[in-house]
Design a protein around this motif. Structure first.
Motif, mmCIF file in Angstrom:
data_model
loop_
_atom_site.group_PDB
_atom_site.id
_atom_site.type_symbol
_atom_site.label_atom_id
_atom_site.label_comp_id
_atom_site.label_asym_id
_atom_site.label_seq_id
_atom_site.Cartn_x
_atom_site.Cartn_y
_atom_site.Cartn_z
ATOM 1 N N SER A 178 48.994 42.825 22.296
ATOM 2 C CA SER A 178 49.895 42.647 23.803
ATOM 3 C C SER A 178 49.080 42.214 24.984
ATOM 4 C CB SER A 178 50.956 43.878 24.234
ATOM 5 O OG SER A 178 50.006 44.554 25.111
ATOM 6 N N LEU A 179 48.211 42.587 25.122
ATOM 7 C CA LEU A 179 47.171 41.794 26.336
ATOM 8 C C LEU A 179 46.589 41.040 25.692
ATOM 9 C CD1 LEU A 179 45.048 45.522 25.904
ATOM 10 C CD2 LEU A 179 46.980 44.032 27.862
ATOM 11 N N ASN A 180 46.981 40.661 24.779
ATOM 12 C CA ASN A 180 45.834 38.950 24.211
ATOM 13 C C ASN A 180 47.213 38.209 23.753
ATOM 14 O OD1 ASN A 180 43.591 40.676 23.931
ATOM 15 N ND2 ASN A 180 44.327 40.702 21.338
ATOM 16 N N TYR A 181 47.898 38.312 24.307
ATOM 17 C CA TYR A 181 49.156 36.996 24.629
ATOM 18 C C TYR A 181 49.109 36.526 23.499
ATOM 19 C CZ TYR A 181 49.187 38.512 29.269
ATOM 20 O OH TYR A 181 49.369 39.589 30.695
ATOM 21 N N ASN A 182 49.296 36.568 22.132
ATOM 22 C CA ASN A 182 49.486 36.392 20.863
ATOM 23 C C ASN A 182 49.105 37.179 20.244
ATOM 24 O OD1 ASN A 182 49.145 34.803 18.970
ATOM 25 N ND2 ASN A 182 47.072 34.604 18.586
ATOM 26 N N ILE A 183 50.863 37.487 19.565
ATOM 27 C CA ILE A 183 51.661 38.467 18.400
ATOM 28 C C ILE A 183 53.032 37.896 17.890
ATOM 29 C CG2 ILE A 183 52.913 39.674 20.311
ATOM 30 C CD1 ILE A 183 51.835 41.866 19.290
ATOM 31 N N SER A 184 52.838 38.591 16.460
ATOM 32 C CA SER A 184 53.521 38.145 15.590
ATOM 33 C C SER A 184 54.517 38.770 15.181
ATOM 34 C CB SER A 184 52.948 36.471 15.156
ATOM 35 O OG SER A 184 52.344 37.286 13.744
ATOM 36 N N LEU A 185 55.390 39.255 14.296
ATOM 37 C CA LEU A 185 56.364 40.108 13.606
ATOM 38 C C LEU A 185 55.090 40.598 12.432
ATOM 39 C CD1 LEU A 185 59.409 38.440 12.335
ATOM 40 C CD2 LEU A 185 59.037 40.439 14.649
ATOM 41 N N LYS A 186 54.470 39.389 12.080
ATOM 42 C CA LYS A 186 53.399 40.442 10.858
ATOM 43 C C LYS A 186 52.544 40.883 11.637
ATOM 44 C CE LYS A 186 50.605 39.162 7.214
ATOM 45 N NZ LYS A 186 50.281 37.662 5.975
ATOM 46 N N SER A 187 52.058 41.144 12.484
ATOM 47 C CA SER A 187 50.744 41.742 13.182
ATOM 48 C C SER A 187 51.506 43.268 13.868
ATOM 49 C CB SER A 187 50.241 40.855 14.505
ATOM 50 O OG SER A 187 51.920 40.607 15.482
ATOM 51 N N VAL A 188 52.636 43.425 14.149
ATOM 52 C CA VAL A 188 53.065 44.198 14.216
ATOM 53 C C VAL A 188 53.026 45.203 13.439
ATOM 54 C CG1 VAL A 188 54.175 43.384 16.687
ATOM 55 C CG2 VAL A 188 55.655 44.085 14.837
#
Length: 386
Positions: A178-188
């Motif tokens: 979340s701190l990288n401001y680049n998150i997707s459904l697959k990444s969680v």
């Protein structure tokens, strides 16, 4: 005389501990059953919500809601598994404690009516032939139910502990992303690290079950259980430290972006304080339980050394002093009741502390936990165990 005194103290301590255990775990069972109902409904609701989001939304806000819902769904799965593991432990502990109370009362009455049965021959046992004919009742042979209860006593707690620090690891991963401001459904989704942690716990439980089935290896079962629980304490401390670190990064990020007066800064600060309290308390509970397992293994080893099974299983014969060894066993057994009782009480208090939050779930949708929204302008919230 000393042997009779320690025998009575041992029985009284066991009666005291099993009475407390029966009461505490009966109340805990009720609390956990309510939590199972709440978490099960929450998991179903979140799964349906996630399916709707992924199938019908293509805009930014819809994707953010899907992201938040998926993280909440993963959390609900972990929490449900943790509660179920502890519920199994609580139920089996209540049943076993009640059974032991009956046996202890009968044992005490038998000692009162036949005090000479607790007196042992003062001669030293030094030959294998004598060892084989030594009829001291060690309690080493367990019935099928007793073996099942032993498995259900240790393994659910080991699974619960592993799920707790795996969930912490998952929070660390999500917060960093979340701190990288680049998150997707697959990444969680669960990462390789979380899958390895869960796999190791399952392997450890399988090893424990194999050790308890094979009677000559039973002493290794109790030692392995003690070692595994101690390692888990270290894992919980490690992931607690990592999670506190990333939350502080998140607090600093929010402070720079919005200032100290922003609601997210206050929320993160409050959440961090609550998490530290919970984690420290939980570590103390598991640490006391690990101490109990260690002392219990020492007592079991003394039992095994002076029993005829040592000669029957391994062909080893040890020079023994039955009365002295028996007095030491009684003392160790009384000592092990202390950390066990403390761990039971602390675990009970930990469950009691969740009642206000649990009751609030009956007045609104289960697990109404905000994971907030995330974009280049909005922060990703980080819910923790509450």
């Amino acid at each position: 005389m000393y042997q009779m005194l320690f025998a009575h103290l041992q029985i009284f301590s066991e009666i005291f501990v099993n009475t407390i255990s029966s009461f505490l775990h009966s109340v805990t069972t009720i609390i956990l059953l309510l939590w199972v109902w709440v978490l099960f409904k929450a998991a179903i609701r979140l799964r349906r919500k996630l399916k709707d989001f992924t199938e019908s939304t293509n805009n930014e806000d819809g994707n953010l809601d899907a992201l938040n819902t998926k993280v909440e769904y993963r959390k609900s799965q972990f929490m449900l598994a943790i509660v179920l593991s502890e519920l199994i432990f609580a139920i089996i502990t209540v049943v076993t404690s009640a059974e032991l109370l009956v046996k202890l009362v009968l044992t005490y009455l038998n000692i009162e009516n036949h005090p000479n049965q607790t007196e042992y021959d003062s001669r030293n046992i030094s030959s294998c032939e004598d060892n084989g004919n030594y009829h001291y009742v060690t309690g080493w042979q367990y019935t099928t139910w007793e073996r099942i209860s032993l498995v259900c006593f240790g393994i659910p707690l080991i699974l619960a502990n592993s799920l707790v620090y795996t969930l912490m690891s998952y929070y660390v991963m999500v917060t960093k992303k979340s701190l990288n401001y680049n998150i997707s459904l697959k990444s969680v989704d669960l990462a390789r690290e979380q899958k390895i942690l869960l796999s190791k716990s399952c392997i450890a439980c399988i090893i424990l079950m194999l050790l308890i089935v094979i009677e000559p290896l039973f002493i290794l079962y109790e030692l392995a259980e003690c070692i595994i629980c101690s390692i888990q304490v270290g894992c919980i401390i490690r992931y607690r430290k990592e999670l506190v670190c990333v939350i502080m990064w998140k607090i600093s990020d929010v402070k720079i972006a919005f200032g100290k007066d922003h609601h997210l800064f206050k929320y993160y600060t409050k959440t961090l304080r609550k998490f530290k309290t919970f984690a420290n308390f939980f570590i103390i509970v598991i640490a006391f339980f690990s101490v109990f397992l260690l002392i219990h293994w020492v007592r079991s080893s003394l039992f095994f050394i002076q029993s005829k099974e040592l000669y029957q299983f391994y062909g080893i014969c040890i020079h023994q002093y039955p009365i002295l060894t028996n007095v030491i066993i009684h003392m160790v057994h009384i000592l092990e009741m202390i950390p066990l009782t403390i761990s039971y009480i602390l675990l009970f208090l930990l469950n009691i502390s969740t009642i206000p939050y649990l009751l609030s779930k009956f007045n609104r949708c289960p697990l109404n936990l905000s994971f907030a929204t995330f974009s280049s302008k909005k922060q990703l919230d980080m819910p923790l165990l509450k």
